[in-house]
Design an enzyme around this catalytic site. Structure first.
Site, PDB file in Angstrom:
ATOM      1  N   CYS A 185      -7.732 -27.510   5.460  1.00  0.00           N
ATOM      2  CA  CYS A 185      -6.557 -26.777   5.953  1.00  0.00           C
ATOM      3  C   CYS A 185      -5.719 -27.652   6.886  1.00  0.00           C
ATOM      4  CB  CYS A 185      -6.979 -25.489   6.652  1.00  0.00           C
ATOM      5  SG  CYS A 185      -7.368 -25.678   8.403  1.00  0.00           S
ATOM      6  N   GLN A 238     -11.316   7.876  -5.112  1.00  0.00           N
ATOM      7  CA  GLN A 238     -11.853   8.425  -3.861  1.00  0.00           C
ATOM      8  C   GLN A 238     -13.142   9.194  -4.170  1.00  0.00           C
ATOM      9  OE1 GLN A 238     -10.940   7.757  -0.844  1.00  0.00           O
ATOM     10  NE2 GLN A 238      -8.828   6.988  -0.982  1.00  0.00           N
ATOM     11  N   ASP A 249       0.865  -1.178   0.000  1.00  0.00           N
ATOM     12  CA  ASP A 249       0.000   0.000   0.000  1.00  0.00           C
ATOM     13  C   ASP A 249       0.906   1.233   0.000  1.00  0.00           C
ATOM     14  OD1 ASP A 249       1.010   0.240   2.519  1.00  0.00           O
ATOM     15  OD2 ASP A 249      -0.913   0.314   3.537  1.00  0.00           O
ATOM     16  N   SER A 250       0.318   2.418  -0.119  1.00  0.00           N
ATOM     17  CA  SER A 250       1.147   3.610  -0.312  1.00  0.00           C
ATOM     18  C   SER A 250       1.563   4.244   0.994  1.00  0.00           C
ATOM     19  CB  SER A 250       0.350   4.641  -1.099  1.00  0.00           C
ATOM     20  OG  SER A 250      -0.753   5.063  -0.319  1.00  0.00           O
ATOM     21  N   GLY A 251       0.992   3.801   2.096  1.00  0.00           N
ATOM     22  CA  GLY A 251       1.218   4.478   3.369  1.00  0.00           C
ATOM     23  C   GLY A 251       0.161   5.523   3.652  1.00  0.00           C
ATOM     24  N   GLY A 252      -0.590   5.901   2.636  1.00  0.00           N
ATOM     25  CA  GLY A 252      -1.605   6.949   2.805  1.00  0.00           C
ATOM     26  C   GLY A 252      -2.601   6.630   3.909  1.00  0.00           C
ATOM     27  N   PHE A 253      -3.170   5.446   3.854  1.00  0.00           N
ATOM     28  CA  PHE A 253      -4.202   5.086   4.827  1.00  0.00           C
ATOM     29  C   PHE A 253      -3.660   5.122   6.252  1.00  0.00           C
ATOM     30  CE2 PHE A 253      -6.777   2.017   7.248  1.00  0.00           C
ATOM     31  CZ  PHE A 253      -8.030   2.587   7.061  1.00  0.00           C
ATOM     32  N   HIS A 293      -6.310 -21.617   9.624  1.00  0.00           N
ATOM     33  CA  HIS A 293      -7.641 -22.046   9.173  1.00  0.00           C
ATOM     34  C   HIS A 293      -8.375 -20.913   8.454  1.00  0.00           C
ATOM     35  CE1 HIS A 293     -11.696 -23.646   9.091  1.00  0.00           C
ATOM     36  NE2 HIS A 293     -12.060 -22.459   9.531  1.00  0.00           N
ATOM     37  N   CYS A 353     -13.359 -28.512   5.569  1.00  0.00           N
ATOM     38  CA  CYS A 353     -12.145 -27.721   5.345  1.00  0.00           C
ATOM     39  C   CYS A 353     -10.921 -28.631   5.195  1.00  0.00           C
ATOM     40  CB  CYS A 353     -11.940 -26.749   6.500  1.00  0.00           C
ATOM     41  SG  CYS A 353     -10.441 -25.758   6.362  1.00  0.00           S
ATOM     42  N   GLY A 407     -11.212   4.173   0.471  1.00  0.00           N
ATOM     43  CA  GLY A 407     -12.066   4.996   1.336  1.00  0.00           C
ATOM     44  C   GLY A 407     -13.398   4.377   1.671  1.00  0.00           C
ATOM     45  N   ASP A 439      -8.443  -7.259   0.003  1.00  0.00           N
ATOM     46  CA  ASP A 439      -7.536  -7.515   1.120  1.00  0.00           C
ATOM     47  C   ASP A 439      -8.283  -7.125   2.386  1.00  0.00           C
ATOM     48  OD1 ASP A 439      -7.159  -4.454   0.875  1.00  0.00           O
ATOM     49  OD2 ASP A 439      -6.103  -4.963   2.711  1.00  0.00           O
ATOM     50  N   ASP A 463      -2.473   8.624  -1.838  1.00  0.00           N
ATOM     51  CA  ASP A 463      -3.700   9.411  -1.957  1.00  0.00           C
ATOM     52  C   ASP A 463      -4.067  10.017  -0.618  1.00  0.00           C
ATOM     53  OD1 ASP A 463      -4.228   6.976  -0.752  1.00  0.00           O
ATOM     54  OD2 ASP A 463      -6.248   6.816  -1.548  1.00  0.00           O
ATOM     55  N   CYS A 480      -7.495 -28.282  10.344  1.00  0.00           N
ATOM     56  CA  CYS A 480      -8.649 -29.195  10.331  1.00  0.00           C
ATOM     57  C   CYS A 480      -8.238 -30.629   9.989  1.00  0.00           C
ATOM     58  CB  CYS A 480      -9.712 -28.702   9.352  1.00  0.00           C
ATOM     59  SG  CYS A 480     -10.524 -27.195   9.924  1.00  0.00           S
TER      60      CYS A 480
HETATM   61 ZN    ZN Z   1      -9.648 -25.570   8.526  1.00  0.00          ZN
END
Ligand code: ZN
Length: 376
Positions: free
Chosen positions: A311, A194, A89-93, A340, A309, A221, A271, A143, A314
């Protein structure tokens, strides 16, 4: 290079080619803020968890250990031992949410580090330089993130500044990519839409930044406390103005239900810290809803978190064991739970892609959109 393979309604099944490998979309990017997934998950775990892209935070890595240090060590891929794509990310947030004592002007933002209070100046050029030092696959534009709610007038002025900053980001990225010592000379740049909750500002801004012909476009945003209906409405307003031949990224979203709704409105990339953060509190995603593993009813339950699942957790451990680890404050509780939930999110995206491939996304949407966000 993004290739649209197939549409179902406005939902998109695509293939996004990068210098660090191909990303099958829709995809969820797993959040490793300070070059690590919180909960003790390593880069080689992430391969087992079907992670395609890891997201790291520019601001955090700039403050500690420092992007110059990471550059000297060969870049972020080498530093973390991760070969697949990385988005920074840009660091903006973070500048607008974590840092104290901000001062914004046309040149950039001055603020104090959340670690040691040191004064830091961040501008579009500096954000690009930091991300170039990290050598990520995809850099995000710097931004201005306005607070929600913000007035229409302030949001309009902020959008105009974000566009001017985006032009500076693009020029600086082109310069950095042309230097012989650059770690990733193929670094891509995504612009960020934005406009707060004002549809007309959002559309106008999207049209402006689409003309800059960037490598991808994000909607920023949102998911900052507004009702989900506002978010869905804005995506639907902006989407027709997003270039069809570029990936689209909805920043910071969300629950499985939010993701399914956004995919159906044409989003490709997501994300969110939610799966790892919820896991650390014992809230586990399953194909029949959200399970709170702390619940007393699991004390003698030998079944896995989710029988559906695949994973690593599990495959080996019971609800009873995981509940015990949480109650005993064992570090392993976090690790097993985060594994998980990330596997669940990455598998959710895989099943969305399969449904799009088979032309059955509408059925998938109707079956799961509410169910997955329901507490068991
Ligand atoms: Zn799992």
């Amino acid at each position: 290079m993004y290739q649209l393979i197939k549409n179902e309604g406005t939902a998109r099944r695509g293939r996004f080619e990068t210098v660090h490998g191909i990303v099958q979309t829709p995809a969820f990017m797993n959040v490793g803020t300070s070059a690590a997934i919180k909960g003790g998950i390593s880069s080689y775990d992430l391969v087992d968890l079907k992670c395609q892209v890891e997201l790291c935070n520019t601001y955090h890595l700039h403050v500690r250990p420092g992007d110059e240090l990471i550059r000297r060590l060969g870049g972020l891929h080498k530093f973390m031992g991760w070969e697949r794509p990385i988005l920074t990310d840009s660091g903006g947030f973070q500048v607008f949410s974590l840092a104290k004592l901000r001062k914004i002007d046309e040149e950039g933002v001055t603020f104090s580090s959340h670690v040691d209070g040191k004064r830091i100046f961040m501008s579009p050029e500096i954000s690009m330089q930091i991300q170039s030092n990290l050598g990520s696959t995809i850099a995000m534009a710097f931004d201005e993130c306005v607070e929600n709610p913000s007035t229409r007038e302030y949001s309009a002025r902020s959008c105009a500044r974000t566009t001017r900053w985006l032009i500076r980001c693009k020029e600086e990225m082109a310069r950095l990519n042309s230097l012989s010592e650059t770690i990733n000379p193929y670094q891509m740049l995504f612009g960020i839409n934005q406009g707060c909750v004002y549809d007309d500002l959002r559309i106008e801004h999207m049209k402006e930044i689409a003309e800059l012909d960037l490598d991808g476009y994000a909607i920023g945003g949102l998911a900052v406390g507004e009702p989900a209906e506002d978010m869905y409405r804005i995506i639907s307003s902006v989407e027709p103005h997003m270039p069809a031949n570029k990936p689209r990224y909805l920043m910071g979203v969300g629950t499985p239900g939010n993701i399914i709704e956004a995919v159906s409105r044409g989003v490709d990339l997501f994300d969110c810290v939610m799966p790892s953060r919820n896991a650390r509190h014992g809230h586990l995603n399953t194909w029949s809803g959200i399970r709170n593993i702390m619940n007393a009813k699991y004390a003698e339950d030998l079944s896995p978190i989710d029988p559906d699942c695949g994973c690593p957790t599990c495959q080996r451990h019971s609800r009873a064991y995981l509940r015990h680890l949480f109650k005993a404050n064992e570090l392993l509780a976090m690790r097993l739970a985060v594994m998980h939930n990330l596997y669940f999110y990455n598998t959710l995206m895989e099943r969305i892609r399969e449904a799009l491939d088979n032309g059955t996304f509408k059925e998938f949407h109707d079956q799961y959109v509410e169910l997955l966000d329901t507490r068991i």
